[in-house]
Each structure stands twice: as structure tokens, then as C-alpha cells.
Scaffold this motif. Structure first.
Motif, PDB file in Angstrom:
ATOM      1  N   MET A   1       0.349  -1.304   0.072  1.00 27.23           N
ATOM      2  CA  MET A   1       0.113   0.186   0.012  1.00 27.23           C
ATOM      3  C   MET A   1       0.809   1.382  -0.018  1.00 27.23           C
ATOM      4  SD  MET A   1      -2.862  -0.988   2.503  1.00 27.23           S
ATOM      5  CE  MET A   1      -3.950   0.270   2.413  1.00 27.23           C
ATOM      6  N   ASN A   2       1.837   0.894   1.244  1.00 26.88           N
ATOM      7  CA  ASN A   2       2.943   2.205   0.595  1.00 26.88           C
ATOM      8  C   ASN A   2       3.204   2.395  -0.257  1.00 26.88           C
ATOM      9  OD1 ASN A   2       4.177   4.522   2.164  1.00 26.88           O
ATOM     10  ND2 ASN A   2       6.267   3.427   2.297  1.00 26.88           N
ATOM     11  N   ALA A   3       3.626   1.206  -1.575  1.00 28.58           N
ATOM     12  CA  ALA A   3       4.208   1.658  -2.345  1.00 28.58           C
ATOM     13  C   ALA A   3       3.167   1.799  -3.810  1.00 28.58           C
ATOM     14  CB  ALA A   3       4.799   0.615  -3.606  1.00 28.58           C
ATOM     15  N   ILE A   4       2.275   1.727  -3.112  1.00 29.24           N
ATOM     16  CA  ILE A   4       0.930   1.903  -4.587  1.00 29.24           C
ATOM     17  C   ILE A   4       0.022   3.809  -4.171  1.00 29.24           C
ATOM     18  CG2 ILE A   4      -1.406   2.039  -4.592  1.00 29.24           C
ATOM     19  CD1 ILE A   4      -1.568  -1.092  -3.966  1.00 29.24           C
ATOM     20  N   MET A   5       0.647   4.110  -2.994  1.00 24.52           N
ATOM     21  CA  MET A   5      -0.486   5.419  -2.361  1.00 24.52           C
ATOM     22  C   MET A   5       0.701   6.695  -3.157  1.00 24.52           C
ATOM     23  SD  MET A   5      -3.012   4.194  -1.227  1.00 24.52           S
ATOM     24  CE  MET A   5      -4.169   6.131  -0.300  1.00 24.52           C
ATOM     25  N   GLY A   6       0.335   7.198  -3.883  1.00 27.06           N
ATOM     26  CA  GLY A   6       0.747   8.655  -3.449  1.00 27.06           C
ATOM     27  C   GLY A   6       0.747   9.675  -4.523  1.00 27.06           C
ATOM     28  N   SER A   7       1.092  10.846  -5.431  1.00 25.99           N
ATOM     29  CA  SER A   7       0.504  12.229  -5.498  1.00 25.99           C
ATOM     30  C   SER A   7      -0.627  11.694  -6.173  1.00 25.99           C
ATOM     31  CB  SER A   7       1.728  12.715  -5.704  1.00 25.99           C
ATOM     32  OG  SER A   7       2.367  12.334  -7.456  1.00 25.99           O
ATOM     33  N   GLY A   8      -1.589  10.594  -7.136  1.00 22.39           N
ATOM     34  CA  GLY A   8      -2.342  10.381  -7.950  1.00 22.39           C
ATOM     35  C   GLY A   8      -3.964  10.809  -7.224  1.00 22.39           C
ATOM     36  N   ILE A   9      -3.334  10.686  -5.707  1.00 19.92           N
ATOM     37  CA  ILE A   9      -4.671  10.621  -5.060  1.00 19.92           C
ATOM     38  C   ILE A   9      -4.840  11.830  -5.300  1.00 19.92           C
ATOM     39  CG2 ILE A   9      -3.644  10.944  -2.559  1.00 19.92           C
ATOM     40  CD1 ILE A   9      -5.738   9.618  -1.071  1.00 19.92           C
ATOM     41  N   LEU A  10      -4.410  12.983  -5.111  1.00 15.08           N
ATOM     42  CA  LEU A  10      -4.663  14.489  -5.336  1.00 15.08           C
ATOM     43  C   LEU A  10      -5.354  14.955  -6.476  1.00 15.08           C
ATOM     44  CD1 LEU A  10      -1.159  16.083  -3.887  1.00 15.08           C
ATOM     45  CD2 LEU A  10      -3.638  15.371  -2.361  1.00 15.08           C
ATOM     46  N   GLY A  11      -5.579  13.887  -7.893  1.00 17.17           N
ATOM     47  CA  GLY A  11      -6.216  13.726  -8.984  1.00 17.17           C
ATOM     48  C   GLY A  11      -7.057  12.940  -9.102  1.00 17.17           C
ATOM     49  N   LEU A  12      -7.477  12.453  -8.277  1.00 17.16           N
ATOM     50  CA  LEU A  12      -9.373  11.277  -7.927  1.00 17.16           C
ATOM     51  C   LEU A  12     -10.102  11.944  -8.807  1.00 17.16           C
ATOM     52  CD1 LEU A  12      -7.291   8.218  -6.692  1.00 17.16           C
ATOM     53  CD2 LEU A  12      -7.951   8.838  -9.156  1.00 17.16           C
ATOM     54  N   SER A  13     -10.279  12.767  -7.265  1.00 13.27           N
ATOM     55  CA  SER A  13     -11.411  14.116  -7.209  1.00 13.27           C
ATOM     56  C   SER A  13     -11.624  14.629  -8.549  1.00 13.27           C
ATOM     57  CB  SER A  13     -11.648  15.199  -6.546  1.00 13.27           C
ATOM     58  OG  SER A  13     -11.364  14.478  -4.534  1.00 13.27           O
ATOM     59  N   TYR A  14     -10.922  15.196  -9.408  1.00 15.22           N
ATOM     60  CA  TYR A  14     -11.146  15.676 -10.750  1.00 15.22           C
ATOM     61  C   TYR A  14     -11.224  15.051 -11.568  1.00 15.22           C
ATOM     62  CZ  TYR A  14      -9.759  18.776 -14.824  1.00 15.22           C
ATOM     63  OH  TYR A  14      -9.375  19.375 -15.752  1.00 15.22           O
ATOM     64  N   ALA A  15     -11.033  13.355 -11.295  1.00 12.27           N
ATOM     65  CA  ALA A  15     -11.087  11.884 -12.749  1.00 12.27           C
ATOM     66  C   ALA A  15     -12.804  11.722 -12.658  1.00 12.27           C
ATOM     67  CB  ALA A  15     -10.753  11.041 -12.699  1.00 12.27           C
ATOM     68  N   MET A  16     -13.395  11.982 -11.008  1.00 13.55           N
ATOM     69  CA  MET A  16     -14.400  11.804 -10.947  1.00 13.55           C
ATOM     70  C   MET A  16     -15.795  13.171 -11.193  1.00 13.55           C
ATOM     71  SD  MET A  16     -16.811  11.073  -6.834  1.00 13.55           S
ATOM     72  CE  MET A  16     -16.087   9.268  -7.033  1.00 13.55           C
ATOM     73  N   ALA A  17     -15.066  14.049 -11.029  1.00 13.00           N
ATOM     74  CA  ALA A  17     -15.763  15.759 -11.703  1.00 13.00           C
ATOM     75  C   ALA A  17     -15.679  15.555 -13.080  1.00 13.00           C
ATOM     76  CB  ALA A  17     -15.439  16.457 -11.372  1.00 13.00           C
ATOM     77  N   ASN A  18     -14.757  14.256 -13.973  1.00 14.28           N
ATOM     78  CA  ASN A  18     -15.535  14.454 -14.915  1.00 14.28           C
ATOM     79  C   ASN A  18     -15.637  13.132 -15.568  1.00 14.28           C
ATOM     80  OD1 ASN A  18     -14.251  17.345 -16.589  1.00 14.28           O
ATOM     81  ND2 ASN A  18     -13.319  16.571 -15.096  1.00 14.28           N
TER      82      ASN A  18
ATOM     83  N   PHE B   1     -23.095   9.965 -13.689  1.00 14.48           N
ATOM     84  CA  PHE B   1     -22.631   9.905 -14.705  1.00 14.48           C
ATOM     85  C   PHE B   1     -21.712  11.033 -15.885  1.00 14.48           C
ATOM     86  CE2 PHE B   1     -24.400   5.654 -14.532  1.00 14.48           C
ATOM     87  CZ  PHE B   1     -22.841   5.234 -14.904  1.00 14.48           C
ATOM     88  N   ARG B   2     -20.605  10.906 -16.577  1.00 18.47           N
ATOM     89  CA  ARG B   2     -21.000  12.303 -17.794  1.00 18.47           C
ATOM     90  C   ARG B   2     -19.159  12.200 -18.246  1.00 18.47           C
ATOM     91  NH1 ARG B   2     -17.513  18.025 -14.587  1.00 18.47           N
ATOM     92  NH2 ARG B   2     -18.298  19.154 -16.649  1.00 18.47           N
ATOM     93  N   LEU B   3     -19.137  12.479 -20.054  1.00 26.52           N
ATOM     94  CA  LEU B   3     -18.067  12.348 -20.405  1.00 26.52           C
ATOM     95  C   LEU B   3     -18.195  13.807 -20.729  1.00 26.52           C
ATOM     96  CD1 LEU B   3     -17.231  10.408 -22.466  1.00 26.52           C
ATOM     97  CD2 LEU B   3     -18.705  10.740 -23.544  1.00 26.52           C
ATOM     98  N   SER B   4     -16.860  14.248 -20.747  1.00 26.24           N
ATOM     99  CA  SER B   4     -16.213  15.554 -21.869  1.00 26.24           C
ATOM    100  C   SER B   4     -15.053  15.414 -21.746  1.00 26.24           C
ATOM    101  CB  SER B   4     -16.294  16.627 -20.467  1.00 26.24           C
ATOM    102  OG  SER B   4     -15.548  16.170 -19.509  1.00 26.24           O
ATOM    103  N   LYS B   5     -14.204  16.637 -22.835  1.00 32.00           N
ATOM    104  CA  LYS B   5     -13.207  16.017 -23.104  1.00 32.00           C
ATOM    105  C   LYS B   5     -11.935  15.698 -22.298  1.00 32.00           C
ATOM    106  CE  LYS B   5     -12.302  21.198 -22.820  1.00 32.00           C
ATOM    107  NZ  LYS B   5     -11.662  22.214 -23.774  1.00 32.00           N
ATOM    108  N   GLU B   6     -12.491  16.438 -20.449  1.00 32.28           N
ATOM    109  CA  GLU B   6     -11.660  16.407 -19.769  1.00 32.28           C
ATOM    110  C   GLU B   6     -12.017  14.925 -19.610  1.00 32.28           C
ATOM    111  OE1 GLU B   6      -9.224  18.352 -18.097  1.00 32.28           O
ATOM    112  OE2 GLU B   6     -10.407  19.697 -20.334  1.00 32.28           O
ATOM    113  N   SER B   7     -12.557  14.249 -20.021  1.00 31.33           N
ATOM    114  CA  SER B   7     -12.381  12.566 -18.946  1.00 31.33           C
ATOM    115  C   SER B   7     -11.115  11.911 -19.383  1.00 31.33           C
ATOM    116  CB  SER B   7     -14.141  12.052 -20.160  1.00 31.33           C
ATOM    117  OG  SER B   7     -15.007  12.355 -19.577  1.00 31.33           O
ATOM    118  N   ALA B   8     -10.593  12.654 -20.051  1.00 31.46           N
ATOM    119  CA  ALA B   8      -9.610  11.381 -21.073  1.00 31.46           C
ATOM    120  C   ALA B   8      -8.449  11.730 -19.795  1.00 31.46           C
ATOM    121  CB  ALA B   8      -8.787  12.020 -22.698  1.00 31.46           C
TER     122      ALA B   8
END
Length: 468
Positions: free
Chosen positions: A62-79, A255-262
């Protein structure tokens, strides 16, 4: 973000390759016994009191998995929407677990302990160079994403301690609130000296704190969901709230689909990448077996999935469509003087600054493997490679405008290769099963999924850049 601690040597792997090829000819049924066999051929199992326990191995993973990506997942959910995000995150987590299973299968056959040497066994020297180059690019992207957090969050943290108003005019012109300058000072005075250390040493222990900081970060996001009103204030700061009249901003989308969903799947792939750490963790496991390590993997990825989903969900439900590509920026804007938020910032910054030097070690090892394998190891080479890597990473962090670009490009290229494509290719090359066996069909599907998703995401991201 923890990293491999026991990478195998190329020369040893090449020597063992001859043993492996002859063993394949002598015993075609060896795979049946691999589930309970020790990792290395002819090795003796550790007694029960040796090696890492199941729980500690889960923590390391888990220490190997958890990193800075956690800060971008809310943005992914929003899109992608809550349901869209949940489905995609579950798919990526499931495929990550399956690809680890394929790596473990290859590990029991080849008796190597590094990702690079699996490339050597599968495709010879070109395979090893390809994997090492991919790891270099991946680690440069990871270090850049961490230093981007330093550039964006350290000025606000300094302002919070030195001024009652972090948004004041004189503060914005002060040299000690220039994000790029603070990034440069931090890199020169802290990151570079620590990265020069010949051994990881205490950095391995301090990086473990980053996992607890991520858990603390998640708890704070849950609590602070009720501290920021919705609709969001038009003016930042809780003392001068001017509420927007757009009540539609407070509706979560399924559900949402936008250009940021990429950016969604690349960010998820970036967040779940731990495959360069799996084999060393396997070696340190008590009574190592493929089935036992697979249980470690399922548990570690499952718990990481839970933390990722909860943090993304409450981050999204706090800011909705206004969530930023780096989640902490929203809290800095609307709760600039909140003590708890300040402690989260300091915790994340502390974890980032101490983890970046740690990522230098496998990156430097891969550079040595690709470009300087013919030269003897020396301090001059050590310093030169460390300085070059540090310079590249700092330049990226200074001039890349948004952390989502790092997640998007690195996630759609090197992360998808290490997570999906390479494990499937290695299994197809090295496994003695029939081509129509379930595992080989699964490996083939993994390769196709990785290539298609990676290329599609990268094309859409580049298209977004062109049309901005």
C-alpha cells in the motif's frame, strides 16, 4: 510512494537464464508446483520468524501504491460521474491485481527479483532496455508530480505562517512566496543532497509516513466536506462569503463525459502502479508463495481502492464541478487559514519532499543499466546521473502548468505499459500454456486493453492541448 528494495542484477539474471531455459526443457510440468515453491530455485524457505509478515507486506505494498495520484482522483470523478468513476476505478484495480498475478507467475519460473530482468528473460537485452527506459520515464513523471505539489502548496503554507492574509498584495510579490523559487531552493538544499546518499537508509522509514499522511488526508476531506458551503462562495475566505445563486452546482452527476474525461483512466493507472515493488516485496515475505503474495496483492489493492474512492468521493462532493486538478488547491482557496488544512498541507509536503529522493534510486539504477552498464560504478557517475535527473525533474515541475498533464501523459504511456502491457507480453512470451488457455487469453486481453486505452487517452489529451 515506496520503491523496490531488492532489485536483481543483470549479470545474475543472464546467468540464470541458461538455467531457466534448460529447466523448461527438462520439466514441462514445473508450473503445477509453483504455487507453493520458494521464489529462488534451490533456496531454503525462511523459518516462520524470518521475513515480513502478511500484514507488514500489505502495508509495504500500500505504501508503494499510495502517492500523488490521490490528489487528482476527485478531478477524474468530476469528469466521469460517480458511477462512471466507480466502474473505471474498479476495472483498473482489478486489472492491476491480475497483472500482478501474471508477474508472480513469471517470477516463479525465472527466479528474478526485478522488473527489468523479466524483460531480459522475455525479450533479451532489448526487453531489459525497454523496461528500464519505461521505468526512468515513469519515475521522472512521478518525481515531477511530487515537486509540482511543492510548487503549488509550499507558498500557501509559508504565507499561512508569516501573514494573516495569504492573498494580500505584498505577499504575492515576496520572493519567499514564489513557487518556482521555493521549488528550486527545496530541490537544491534538500532533495539533491538526500538523493546523493549511496543507500536509501532512513528514507525508507520516513517514506512510510506518507501512507499515514494519505489516510489523514482522507479523514480530513471527509470532515471538511461540511465546512465549505454549497453553492461555493464567489469570494474566497470564510469571513466574507458571497454565495452563488446557481444551485445546480450542488448536484452530483452519476455519469459524465467531457473532453477532460480523457485524463481519468491515465490518472487511475498512475495511482495504482506498484509493479516495480511487487517482486522485492515477494522476496521479503514470510514463507513466500505465489498464492500468499497474491493474497497480499488483493488485500493491498483493495484497501487502496477504498481510500482512493472515499477521498475522491468526498473531494468531489465538496467542490462538485469546481474541483481542481490538484485537490488541495480548493481547500487553500476556500479555507485559507484553517488549522487542520494547514496540518494536512504540511504533512503532504513533508511526505513529498522525503519521497522524491527515494524515487531517485530506482531511476538512477535504470539509467546505469541502460546507458552506463559498460562503465565501473564511481562517485563521479553517481553524482552526474543524480544531478541530471534532478535537473530534468525540476525543469518539468517548473514549467508544466498543471499536474493533470503529468498524470495524463505519464499515465497513458509508461503507467499503462508497466501496469497492463508488459505483464501480459511477458506472460505470453514465457508461459508454456496453450495459446487458448484462460490465462494466456487474459494476458492477451490485458495487452490489448492497455494499448487501446493508452493510445486513445494520449490522443484525446493531445487534442485537448491543441484546442486550448
Amino acid at each position: 510512494m515506496a520503491l523496490p528494495r531488492g532489485a536483481g542484477r543483470g549479470a545474475a539474471a543472464a546467468a540464470e537464464r541458461g538455467w531457466y531455459l534448460s529447466a523448461r526443457e527438462e520439466d514441462e510440468d514445473a508450473d503445477e508446483d509453483a504455487e507453493s515453491a520458494p521464489l529462488l530455485p534451490g533456496s531454503v524457505r525462511h523459518p516462520p520468524d524470518r521475513g515480513s509478515s502478511f500484514g507488514f507486506s500489505v502495508f509495504n505494498l500500500m505504501n508503494a501504491i499510495m502517492g500523488s495520484g490521490i490528489l487528482g482522483l476527485s478531478y477524474a470523478m468530476a469528469n466521469t460521474g460517480i458511477m462512471g468513476f466507480s466502474i473505471l476505478l474498479l476495472i483498473v484495480a482489478g486489472l492491476a491485481s491480475y497483472s500482478v498475478f501474471l508477474l508472480l507467475s513469471m517470477c516463479t519460473q525465472t527466479a528474478v527479483t526485478s522488473y527489468e530482468d523479466l524483460g531480459l528473460f522475455a525479450f533479451g537485452s532489448p526487453g531489459k532496455v525497454l523496461v528500464a527506459t519505461t521505468i526512468i520515464i515513469q519515475n521522472i513523471g512521478a518525481m515531477s508530480s511530487y515537486l509540482l505539489i511543492v510548487k503549488s502548496e509550499l507558498p500557501g503554507a509559508v504565507a499561512g505562517f508569516l501573514s494573516g492574509d495569504s492573498e494580500s498584495g505584498f505577499s504575492s510579490r515576496s520572493w519567499y512566496l514564489d513557487g518556482r523559487l521555493l521549488l528550486l531552493i527545496t530541490s537544491v538544499c534538500v532533495v539533491f543532497p538526500l538523493a546523493l546518499l549511496p543507500k536509501i537508509g532512513f528514507l525508507g522509514y520516513t517514506s512510510s509516513l506518507s501512507f499515514f499522511f494519505m489516510v489523514y488526508f482522507t479523514l480530513v476531506i471527509i470532515i471538511k466536506k461540511w465546512s465549505i458551503p454549497c453553492p461555493l462562495p464567489l469570494s474566497s475566505g470564510v469571513e466574507n462569503l458571497q454565495i452563488s445563486n446557481i444551485t445546480g452546482e450542488c448536484k452530483a452527476k452519476l455519469f459524465r463525459l467531457s473532453k477532460e474525461s480523457a485524463y481519468a483512466i491515465p490518472t487511475m493507472a498512475f495511482s495504482f502502479l506498484c509493479h516495480t515493488s511487487v517482486l522485492p516485496i515477494y522476496c521479503e515475505l514470510q514463507s513466500p508463495s505465489k498464492s500468499r503474495m497474491q493474497n497480499v496483492t488483493v488485500t493491498g489493492i483493495g484497501l487502496s481502492f477504498l481510500i482512493y474512492f472515499v477521498s475522491a468521493l468526498f473531494g468531489y462532493l465538496t467542490f462538485y464541478d469546481k474541483v481542481g486538478s490538484e485537490l488541495l488547491q480548493g481547500y487553500s482557496r476556500y479555507l485559507p487559514h484553517d488549522t487542520v488544512i494547514m496540518t494536512v498541507k504540511l504533512a503532504i509536503l513533508f511526505a513529498v519532499i522525503l519521497t522524491v529522493p527515494l524515487i531517485h534510486f530506482p531511476a538512477r539504477k535504470a539509467v546505469l543499466m541502460v546507458f552506463f552498464s559498460h562503465l565501473p560504478v564511481s562517485w563521479i557517475c553517481h553524482i552526474f546521473i543524480t544531478l541530471t535527473l534532478n535537473t530534468i525533474v525540476v525543469l518539468f515541475a517548473m514549467y508544466v502548468p498543471d499536474i493533470k498533464n503529468v498524470f495524463g501523459v505519464v499515465g497513458s504511456t509508461t503507467s499503462t505499459c508497466l501496469l497492463f502491457v508488459y505483464p501480459g507480453l511477458f506472460y505470453l512470451k514465457l508461459s508454456r500454456e496453450d495459446l487458448i488457455s484462460p490465462q494466456k487469453l487474459g494476458a492477451c486481453a490485458l495487452v490489448i486493453f492497455g494499448i487501446c486505452v493508452g493510445l486513445l487517452s494520449l490522443i484525446l489529451i493531445i487534442f485537448n492541448w491543441i484546442n486550448q
